[in-house]
Write a protein that holds these residues in place. Structure first.
Motif, PDB file in Angstrom:
ATOM      1  N   SER A   7      32.302  30.516  40.962  1.00 21.20           N
ATOM      2  CA  SER A   7      33.044  30.716  42.316  1.00 21.20           C
ATOM      3  C   SER A   7      33.677  31.931  42.168  1.00 21.20           C
ATOM      4  O   SER A   7      33.849  32.646  41.092  1.00 21.20           O
ATOM      5  CB  SER A   7      33.934  29.676  42.375  1.00 21.20           C
ATOM      6  N   PHE A   8      33.972  32.654  43.286  1.00 20.25           N
ATOM      7  CA  PHE A   8      34.607  34.044  43.424  1.00 20.25           C
ATOM      8  C   PHE A   8      35.779  33.987  44.471  1.00 20.25           C
ATOM      9  O   PHE A   8      35.606  33.303  45.427  1.00 20.25           O
ATOM     10  CB  PHE A   8      33.495  34.799  44.071  1.00 20.25           C
ATOM     11  N   PHE A   9      36.676  34.546  43.894  1.00 26.52           N
ATOM     12  CA  PHE A   9      37.925  34.712  44.862  1.00 26.52           C
ATOM     13  C   PHE A   9      38.684  35.863  44.094  1.00 26.52           C
ATOM     14  O   PHE A   9      38.503  36.537  43.363  1.00 26.52           O
ATOM     15  CB  PHE A   9      38.785  33.373  44.780  1.00 26.52           C
ATOM     16  N   TYR A  10      39.567  36.098  44.793  1.00 23.96           N
ATOM     17  CA  TYR A  10      40.793  37.302  44.481  1.00 23.96           C
ATOM     18  C   TYR A  10      42.113  36.982  44.231  1.00 23.96           C
ATOM     19  O   TYR A  10      42.601  36.024  44.892  1.00 23.96           O
ATOM     20  CB  TYR A  10      40.944  38.424  45.776  1.00 23.96           C
ATOM     21  N   ILE A  11      42.843  37.230  42.965  1.00 21.42           N
ATOM     22  CA  ILE A  11      44.028  37.195  42.792  1.00 21.42           C
ATOM     23  C   ILE A  11      44.690  38.527  43.094  1.00 21.42           C
ATOM     24  O   ILE A  11      44.383  39.499  42.251  1.00 21.42           O
ATOM     25  CB  ILE A  11      44.198  36.823  41.218  1.00 21.42           C
ATOM     26  N   GLY A  12      45.528  38.278  44.137  1.00 21.43           N
ATOM     27  CA  GLY A  12      45.750  39.776  44.567  1.00 21.43           C
ATOM     28  C   GLY A  12      44.843  40.768  44.894  1.00 21.43           C
ATOM     29  O   GLY A  12      43.767  40.398  45.586  1.00 21.43           O
ATOM     30  N   SER A  13      44.521  41.854  44.043  1.00 20.31           N
ATOM     31  CA  SER A  13      43.548  42.983  44.637  1.00 20.31           C
ATOM     32  C   SER A  13      42.339  42.729  43.695  1.00 20.31           C
ATOM     33  O   SER A  13      41.412  43.194  43.556  1.00 20.31           O
ATOM     34  CB  SER A  13      44.033  43.988  44.417  1.00 20.31           C
ATOM     35  N   ILE A  14      42.559  41.789  42.575  1.00 19.03           N
ATOM     36  CA  ILE A  14      41.423  41.650  41.504  1.00 19.03           C
ATOM     37  C   ILE A  14      40.183  40.506  41.977  1.00 19.03           C
ATOM     38  O   ILE A  14      40.708  39.299  41.832  1.00 19.03           O
ATOM     39  CB  ILE A  14      42.319  41.267  40.055  1.00 19.03           C
ATOM     40  N   PRO A  15      39.225  41.057  42.037  1.00 18.15           N
ATOM     41  CA  PRO A  15      37.841  40.071  42.067  1.00 18.15           C
ATOM     42  C   PRO A  15      37.846  39.270  40.863  1.00 18.15           C
ATOM     43  O   PRO A  15      37.781  39.881  39.844  1.00 18.15           O
ATOM     44  CB  PRO A  15      36.806  41.230  42.205  1.00 18.15           C
ATOM     45  N   THR A  16      37.995  38.038  40.986  1.00 23.27           N
ATOM     46  CA  THR A  16      37.673  37.034  39.976  1.00 23.27           C
ATOM     47  C   THR A  16      36.636  36.085  39.918  1.00 23.27           C
ATOM     48  O   THR A  16      36.418  35.634  40.983  1.00 23.27           O
ATOM     49  CB  THR A  16      39.158  36.249  39.836  1.00 23.27           C
ATOM     50  N   VAL A  17      35.933  35.838  38.955  1.00 24.29           N
ATOM     51  CA  VAL A  17      34.891  34.917  38.749  1.00 24.29           C
ATOM     52  C   VAL A  17      35.165  33.856  37.792  1.00 24.29           C
ATOM     53  O   VAL A  17      35.613  33.926  36.751  1.00 24.29           O
ATOM     54  CB  VAL A  17      33.552  35.470  38.492  1.00 24.29           C
ATOM     55  N   VAL A  18      34.891  32.670  38.399  1.00 24.85           N
ATOM     56  CA  VAL A  18      35.275  31.265  37.329  1.00 24.85           C
ATOM     57  C   VAL A  18      33.968  30.667  37.030  1.00 24.85           C
ATOM     58  O   VAL A  18      33.260  30.265  38.291  1.00 24.85           O
ATOM     59  CB  VAL A  18      36.444  30.354  38.317  1.00 24.85           C
ATOM     60  N   VAL A  19      33.628  30.439  35.799  1.00 20.37           N
ATOM     61  CA  VAL A  19      32.354  29.635  35.542  1.00 20.37           C
ATOM     62  C   VAL A  19      32.871  28.399  35.073  1.00 20.37           C
ATOM     63  O   VAL A  19      33.611  28.316  34.201  1.00 20.37           O
ATOM     64  CB  VAL A  19      31.712  30.369  34.680  1.00 20.37           C
ATOM     65  N   THR A  20      32.297  27.102  35.535  1.00 21.22           N
ATOM     66  CA  THR A  20      32.752  25.839  35.166  1.00 21.22           C
ATOM     67  C   THR A  20      31.340  24.895  34.643  1.00 21.22           C
ATOM     68  O   THR A  20      31.281  23.881  34.813  1.00 21.22           O
ATOM     69  CB  THR A  20      33.447  25.097  36.221  1.00 21.22           C
ATOM     70  N   HIS A  21      30.397  25.777  34.212  1.00 20.87           N
ATOM     71  CA  HIS A  21      29.178  24.935  33.642  1.00 20.87           C
ATOM     72  C   HIS A  21      28.745  25.592  32.266  1.00 20.87           C
ATOM     73  O   HIS A  21      28.987  26.823  31.959  1.00 20.87           O
ATOM     74  CB  HIS A  21      28.013  24.869  34.803  1.00 20.87           C
ATOM     75  N   PRO A  22      28.483  24.862  31.538  1.00 21.99           N
ATOM     76  CA  PRO A  22      28.191  25.361  30.053  1.00 21.99           C
ATOM     77  C   PRO A  22      26.964  26.253  30.015  1.00 21.99           C
ATOM     78  O   PRO A  22      27.094  27.371  29.283  1.00 21.99           O
ATOM     79  CB  PRO A  22      28.144  24.081  29.088  1.00 21.99           C
ATOM     80  N   GLU A  23      25.757  25.821  30.628  1.00 19.79           N
ATOM     81  CA  GLU A  23      24.836  26.543  30.380  1.00 19.79           C
ATOM     82  C   GLU A  23      24.977  27.955  31.199  1.00 19.79           C
ATOM     83  O   GLU A  23      24.505  28.986  30.761  1.00 19.79           O
ATOM     84  CB  GLU A  23      23.441  26.015  31.198  1.00 19.79           C
ATOM     85  N   VAL A  24      25.385  27.747  32.341  1.00 19.56           N
ATOM     86  CA  VAL A  24      25.970  29.269  33.184  1.00 19.56           C
ATOM     87  C   VAL A  24      26.846  30.049  32.271  1.00 19.56           C
ATOM     88  O   VAL A  24      26.739  31.217  32.262  1.00 19.56           O
ATOM     89  CB  VAL A  24      26.465  28.778  34.682  1.00 19.56           C
ATOM     90  N   MET A  25      27.874  29.480  31.528  1.00 21.26           N
ATOM     91  CA  MET A  25      28.691  30.229  30.781  1.00 21.26           C
ATOM     92  C   MET A  25      28.135  30.912  29.499  1.00 21.26           C
ATOM     93  O   MET A  25      28.503  31.741  29.330  1.00 21.26           O
ATOM     94  CB  MET A  25      29.932  29.018  30.263  1.00 21.26           C
ATOM     95  N   LYS A  26      27.280  30.207  28.959  1.00 22.97           N
ATOM     96  CA  LYS A  26      26.435  30.729  28.042  1.00 22.97           C
ATOM     97  C   LYS A  26      25.569  31.995  28.365  1.00 22.97           C
ATOM     98  O   LYS A  26      25.641  33.086  27.825  1.00 22.97           O
ATOM     99  CB  LYS A  26      25.673  29.852  27.287  1.00 22.97           C
TER     100      LYS A  26
END
Length: 478
Positions: free
Chosen positions: A49-68
């Protein structure tokens, strides 16, 4: 033959809407710890998933294979340059420095020469065990009086002294200034643990003028810390050159390498900084969770006591690193504790230094990348009854092989990828020795037998809310 699309034409991962100034922060619940709020965001928008914390683009990964996949890429292995982290470390060391030649050299040196598994086993015999046994004796004194004790504070003190001993060794004659600088350094480390968070100015650059005083204090405190570490290192150098009676630690090994021109004094200081910054808070939080879980689950604790009594004996030799295989129920209880309550639920954020592709999505350069270990450790896709503490899931398979849970990609208490914790063996063995030796000698109980809260306090390491336990002595001593 079809060609893959250029990264610039790939879609961004899904995510919440963005508002001016605050970005997507209105979608993160202020009533939840940040790691749980981020986990819930992933549940809603997908494994990337992709979102912004203030002006900072942020990507969050929540699956182990994708994380690897994500965190094995060189272009995503940099650290996000939070002002606090970069100044505390001076962009040196293994934990907070960028992904550069210096990091590679230090990482390789540490894994080969300092804390390979065999090296850590030797350290456990020389330094971990004596420090842990000293703490057991202190708890036994409290047990005699029936006094309840603050578990986390006791463990922070214990692990801090264990780390000092591991780094600087144990001289037969303690220098006169040793206790004073030991306590001053502990105060600075505690201060850093409280201060080591991203600041609003990291996400809202226009606030940077307000952070000037904080940054100045961080730099002053860092300089004081570094001066104290240098004094400790100089003490060790003096002891070895004078051939003073002592039990040598890691610094003595590194000074010998310095004599040969293999490393320099800055590298030695960086290793000391990393261990003193990470080990006390991380191990203390890990063992605090374990003892809280044991106190809340007397039936599980009794099962472990039975196994230790049967295999080693409550008055037998204290457990060592190799006893993990002989004590499967004890080991599985420790492993499940690390899954059930992750002390580093989002690891340390990375930064992408170039556009890259993950799962068909574009990850923009200069994005903050968050590895949501908490999400994966509590995902029903990978763990049955994920929110329950079930140690048997880590028991060996019927044929005696290692449990599938332990080898699963979804089990990652020390991270994943090229920036995975290089001190994993160090942390695993220290935590194991605390847990197994404590339960051999002691029984822990909650006040009145009432279960205590297992809510979390977010910090440099996520620990339980402050709590007290009572202990009962099980043996005749060490």
């Amino acid at each position: 033959m079809s060609q893959s699309l250029p990264k610039s034409s790939l879609p961004l991962p899904p995510g919440p809407s963005r508002l001016p100034i605050i970005g997507s922060m209105h979608k993160l619940s202020p009533l939840q710890p940040i790691h749980i709020a981020v986990s819930n965001l992933g549940k809603k928008h997908g494994d990337v998933s992709f979102f912004y914390i203030g002006s900072i683009p942020t990507v969050v990964v929540t699956h182990p294979e994708v994380m690897k996949e994500v965190f094995s890429k060189p272009e995503t292995a940099d650290r996000y340059p939070y002002a606090v982290f970069s100044r505390l470390s001076n962009s040196e060391g293994l934990i907070y420095s960028g992904y550069n030649k210096n990091w590679h050299n230090l990482s390789g040196y540490a894994e080969r020469r300092l804390w390979s598994y065999d090296d850590v086993v030797q350290l456990s015999e020389r330094h971990f065990a004596p420090a842990i046994d000293r703490t057991i004796k202190a708890i036994e004194v409290l047990a005699e009086t029936g006094e309840r004790f603050d578990v986390h504070e006791l463990l922070m003190e214990s692990v801090y002294h264990l780390t000092l001993r591991t780094l600087f060794g144990w001289p037969e004659k303690i220098p006169a200034d040793y206790p004073e600088i030991t306590e001053k350094l502990r105060g600075l480390i505690d201060w850093f643990n409280d201060a080591a968070f991203a600041k609003p100015s990291d996400f809202f650059p226009w606030l940077s003028i307000l952070a000037t005083g904080t940054i100045r204090k961080i730099e002053t405190q860092r300089d004081s810390r570094d001066a104290m570490i240098a004094r400790f290192v100089n003490h060790v150098d003096h002891w070895r050159k004078a051939d003073a009676p002592r039990t040598p630690g890691l610094v003595e090994t590194m000074l010998e390498r310095e004599d040969k021109g293999e490393i320099n004094r800055e590298t030695i200081h960086a290793v000391c900084m990393d261990l003193l910054g990470a080990v006390p808070s991380g191990v203390a939080a890990t063992v605090s969770w374990y003892l809280l879980i044991m106190g809340n689950r007397p039936a599980v604790q009794e099962k472990i006591h039975e196994e230790i009594d049967r295999v080693i004996g409550r008055d037998g030799p204290p457990p060592v690193a190799s006893d993990k295989n002989r004590l499967p129920h004890t080991f599985s209880s420790v492993a499940e504790s690390a899954r059930y309550r992750s002390v580093a639920p989002m690891a340390i954020p990375h930064r992408s230094i170039a556009d890259t592709e993950v799962g068909g999505y574009r990850i923009p350069a200069m994005s903050q990348l968050i590895c949501s270990i908490y999400s994966i450790h509590h995902d029903e896709r990978f763990w049955n009854s994920a929110n329950e503490y079930i140690p048997d899931r880590f028991l060996p398979e019927a044929d005696g092989s290692t449990s599938k849970a332990l080898t699963s990609l979804a089990y990652m208490p020390y991270g994943v990828g090229v920036r995975k914790c290089t001190g994993e063996d160090f942390a695993v063995i220290v935590s194991w020795l605390y847990s197994a030796r404590f339960l051999q000698r002691l029984k822990f109980s909650t006040p009145g037998g009432v279960s205590l809260s297992e809510d979390e306090v977010f910090g440099l390491s996520v620990r339980p809310k402050p709590y007290k336990l009572a202990a009962t002595r099980r043996s005749n001593g060490i």
